[in-house]
Design an enzyme around this catalytic site. Structure first.
Site, PDB file in Angstrom:
ATOM      1  N   HIS A 254      56.235  16.668  25.490  1.00  0.00           N
ATOM      2  CA  HIS A 254      56.930  17.842  26.021  1.00  0.00           C
ATOM      3  C   HIS A 254      58.429  17.598  25.958  1.00  0.00           C
ATOM      4  O   HIS A 254      58.880  16.460  26.116  1.00  0.00           O
ATOM      5  CB  HIS A 254      56.519  18.054  27.483  1.00  0.00           C
ATOM      6  CG  HIS A 254      57.415  18.992  28.235  1.00  0.00           C
ATOM      7  ND1 HIS A 254      57.263  20.355  28.198  1.00  0.00           N
ATOM      8  CD2 HIS A 254      58.497  18.756  29.018  1.00  0.00           C
ATOM      9  CE1 HIS A 254      58.213  20.912  28.939  1.00  0.00           C
ATOM     10  NE2 HIS A 254      58.972  19.971  29.444  1.00  0.00           N
TER      11      HIS A 254
ATOM     12  N   ASN B 251      50.117  18.046  21.421  1.00  0.00           N
ATOM     13  CA  ASN B 251      51.206  17.905  20.457  1.00  0.00           C
ATOM     14  C   ASN B 251      52.149  16.738  20.777  1.00  0.00           C
ATOM     15  O   ASN B 251      53.332  16.788  20.472  1.00  0.00           O
ATOM     16  CB  ASN B 251      51.956  19.240  20.320  1.00  0.00           C
ATOM     17  CG  ASN B 251      52.471  19.762  21.647  1.00  0.00           C
ATOM     18  OD1 ASN B 251      52.263  19.139  22.673  1.00  0.00           O
ATOM     19  ND2 ASN B 251      53.150  20.891  21.622  1.00  0.00           N
TER      20      ASN B 251
ATOM     21  N   LYS C 192      52.269  13.063  26.366  1.00  0.00           N
ATOM     22  CA  LYS C 192      51.064  13.744  26.851  1.00  0.00           C
ATOM     23  C   LYS C 192      49.816  12.850  26.733  1.00  0.00           C
ATOM     24  O   LYS C 192      49.824  11.855  25.987  1.00  0.00           O
ATOM     25  CB  LYS C 192      50.885  15.053  26.074  1.00  0.00           C
ATOM     26  CG  LYS C 192      52.052  16.026  26.277  1.00  0.00           C
ATOM     27  CD  LYS C 192      51.771  17.381  25.640  1.00  0.00           C
ATOM     28  CE  LYS C 192      52.957  18.321  25.831  1.00  0.00           C
ATOM     29  NZ  LYS C 192      52.664  19.693  25.325  1.00  0.00           N
TER      30      LYS C 192
ATOM     31  N   TYR D 272      53.438  23.965  34.837  1.00  0.00           N
ATOM     32  CA  TYR D 272      53.365  24.953  33.751  1.00  0.00           C
ATOM     33  C   TYR D 272      53.262  26.388  34.277  1.00  0.00           C
ATOM     34  O   TYR D 272      52.785  27.276  33.559  1.00  0.00           O
ATOM     35  CB  TYR D 272      52.181  24.636  32.831  1.00  0.00           C
ATOM     36  CG  TYR D 272      52.483  23.519  31.850  1.00  0.00           C
ATOM     37  CD1 TYR D 272      53.414  23.713  30.817  1.00  0.00           C
ATOM     38  CD2 TYR D 272      51.848  22.283  31.932  1.00  0.00           C
ATOM     39  CE1 TYR D 272      53.704  22.696  29.913  1.00  0.00           C
ATOM     40  CE2 TYR D 272      52.135  21.260  31.028  1.00  0.00           C
ATOM     41  CZ  TYR D 272      53.059  21.485  30.020  1.00  0.00           C
ATOM     42  OH  TYR D 272      53.340  20.482  29.122  1.00  0.00           O
TER      43      TYR D 272
ATOM     44  N   GLU E  61      62.614  20.635  35.933  1.00  0.00           N
ATOM     45  CA  GLU E  61      61.568  19.683  35.572  1.00  0.00           C
ATOM     46  C   GLU E  61      61.919  18.261  36.011  1.00  0.00           C
ATOM     47  O   GLU E  61      61.041  17.509  36.446  1.00  0.00           O
ATOM     48  CB  GLU E  61      61.331  19.739  34.055  1.00  0.00           C
ATOM     49  CG  GLU E  61      60.717  21.084  33.637  1.00  0.00           C
ATOM     50  CD  GLU E  61      60.629  21.270  32.133  1.00  0.00           C
ATOM     51  OE1 GLU E  61      61.028  20.351  31.372  1.00  0.00           O
ATOM     52  OE2 GLU E  61      60.154  22.331  31.703  1.00  0.00           O
TER      53      GLU E  61
HETATM   54  P1  ATP Z   1      56.559  21.968  25.620  1.00  0.00           P
HETATM   55  O1  ATP Z   1      56.880  22.949  26.722  1.00  0.00           O
HETATM   56  O2  ATP Z   1      55.296  21.154  25.896  1.00  0.00           O
HETATM   57  O3  ATP Z   1      57.715  21.122  25.202  1.00  0.00           O
HETATM   58  P2  ATP Z   1      56.938  24.063  23.712  1.00  0.00           P
HETATM   59  O4  ATP Z   1      58.108  24.442  24.533  1.00  0.00           O
HETATM   60  O5  ATP Z   1      57.119  23.772  22.254  1.00  0.00           O
HETATM   61  O6  ATP Z   1      56.188  22.813  24.326  1.00  0.00           O
HETATM   62  P3  ATP Z   1      55.481  26.146  25.055  1.00  0.00           P
HETATM   63  O7  ATP Z   1      55.415  27.518  24.515  1.00  0.00           O
HETATM   64  O8  ATP Z   1      56.343  25.853  26.224  1.00  0.00           O
HETATM   65  O9  ATP Z   1      55.812  25.162  23.834  1.00  0.00           O
HETATM   66  O10 ATP Z   1      53.988  25.724  25.394  1.00  0.00           O
HETATM   67  C1  ATP Z   1      53.734  24.663  26.296  1.00  0.00           C
HETATM   68  C2  ATP Z   1      52.581  23.846  25.775  1.00  0.00           C
HETATM   69  O11 ATP Z   1      51.406  24.657  25.768  1.00  0.00           O
HETATM   70  C3  ATP Z   1      52.725  23.394  24.308  1.00  0.00           C
HETATM   71  O12 ATP Z   1      53.469  22.213  24.164  1.00  0.00           O
HETATM   72  C4  ATP Z   1      51.274  23.178  23.932  1.00  0.00           C
HETATM   73  O13 ATP Z   1      50.783  21.950  24.480  1.00  0.00           O
HETATM   74  C5  ATP Z   1      50.592  24.320  24.656  1.00  0.00           C
HETATM   75  N1  ATP Z   1      50.470  25.511  23.815  1.00  0.00           N
HETATM   76  C6  ATP Z   1      51.452  26.380  23.459  1.00  0.00           C
HETATM   77  N2  ATP Z   1      50.981  27.375  22.684  1.00  0.00           N
HETATM   78  C7  ATP Z   1      49.649  27.145  22.557  1.00  0.00           C
HETATM   79  C8  ATP Z   1      48.573  27.815  21.901  1.00  0.00           C
HETATM   80  N3  ATP Z   1      48.771  28.948  21.206  1.00  0.00           N
HETATM   81  N4  ATP Z   1      47.331  27.277  21.985  1.00  0.00           N
HETATM   82  C9  ATP Z   1      47.105  26.151  22.695  1.00  0.00           C
HETATM   83  N5  ATP Z   1      48.064  25.472  23.366  1.00  0.00           N
HETATM   84  C10 ATP Z   1      49.326  25.946  23.290  1.00  0.00           C
HETATM   85 MG    MG Z   2      57.995  24.686  26.652  1.00  0.00          MG
END
Ligand code: ATP
Ligand code: MG
Length: 139
Positions: A117, A114, A11, A51, A128
């Site tokens: 992804h 974080n 990211k 997303y 994806e």
């Molecule tokens: P990713 O899809 O990026 O691998 P993930 O599957 O662990 O992450 P998701 O629930 O799919 O988490 O959320 C997608 C992305 O949205 C997260 O990686 C993070 O960057 C962001 N995100 C998720 N929850 C929050 C939140 N509560 N506040 C801010 N950003 C968030």
């Molecule tokens: Mg995710």
């Protein structure tokens, strides 16, 4: 082949901080094969589409703005049981809750920024990988 691949994105903040090399090293050391890779910046519209599953979540607009804010590295990585293996390697969504040595703990900044992804299922991985790569771009 379904079941053996996942999509990762390094990211924008992790790219800005110079973590492309260290993250790819972790991926290599964990035994993944990189079968496709590119360096690009998403438009707002592309980030929204990627997303889309989160469009009703409160963090969606900020996430789209962040993911389109700078260049990213996108890669298809392959290993047996890739989705689960990679999510284990990166740790949970929040870097503060991720175990020592996990990619998100080492290279994540906060819950939104974080580090990386990782696809959450084989079906998501398929979608994806097709979002970013044509058949000709996979090796
Ligand atoms: P990713 O899809 O990026 O691998 P993930 O599957 O662990 O992450 P998701 O629930 O799919 O988490 O959320 C997608 C992305 O949205 C997260 O990686 C993070 O960057 C962001 N995100 C998720 N929850 C929050 C939140 N509560 N506040 C801010 N950003 C968030
Ligand atoms: Mg995710």
């Amino acid at each position: 082949m379904i079941g053996n691949k996942t999509l990762t994105i390094i990211k924008p903040m992790a790219v800005k901080k110079g973590f492309i090399g260290p993250i790819l090293t972790k991926i290599n050391e964990a035994g993944f094969r990189i079968s496709a890779m590119k360096y690009l910046q998403l438009t707002v519209e592309e980030a929204k589409a990627f997303y889309d599953e989160h469009r009703l979540k409160p963090f969606y607009d900020d996430l789209v703005a962040f993911m389109s804010s700078g260049p990213i590295v996108v890669a298809i990585i392959e290993k047996e049981n890739a989705v689960e293996e990679y999510r284990h390697l990166i740790g949970p969504t929040d870097p503060a809750k991720a175990p020592e040595g996990s990619i998100r703990r080492l290279y994540g900044t906060n819950l939104q920024q974080n580090g990386v992804h990782g696809s959450d299922s084989d079906i998501s991985a398929e979608r994806e990988c097709n979002f970013f790569f044509s058949a000709l771009e996979r090796y």
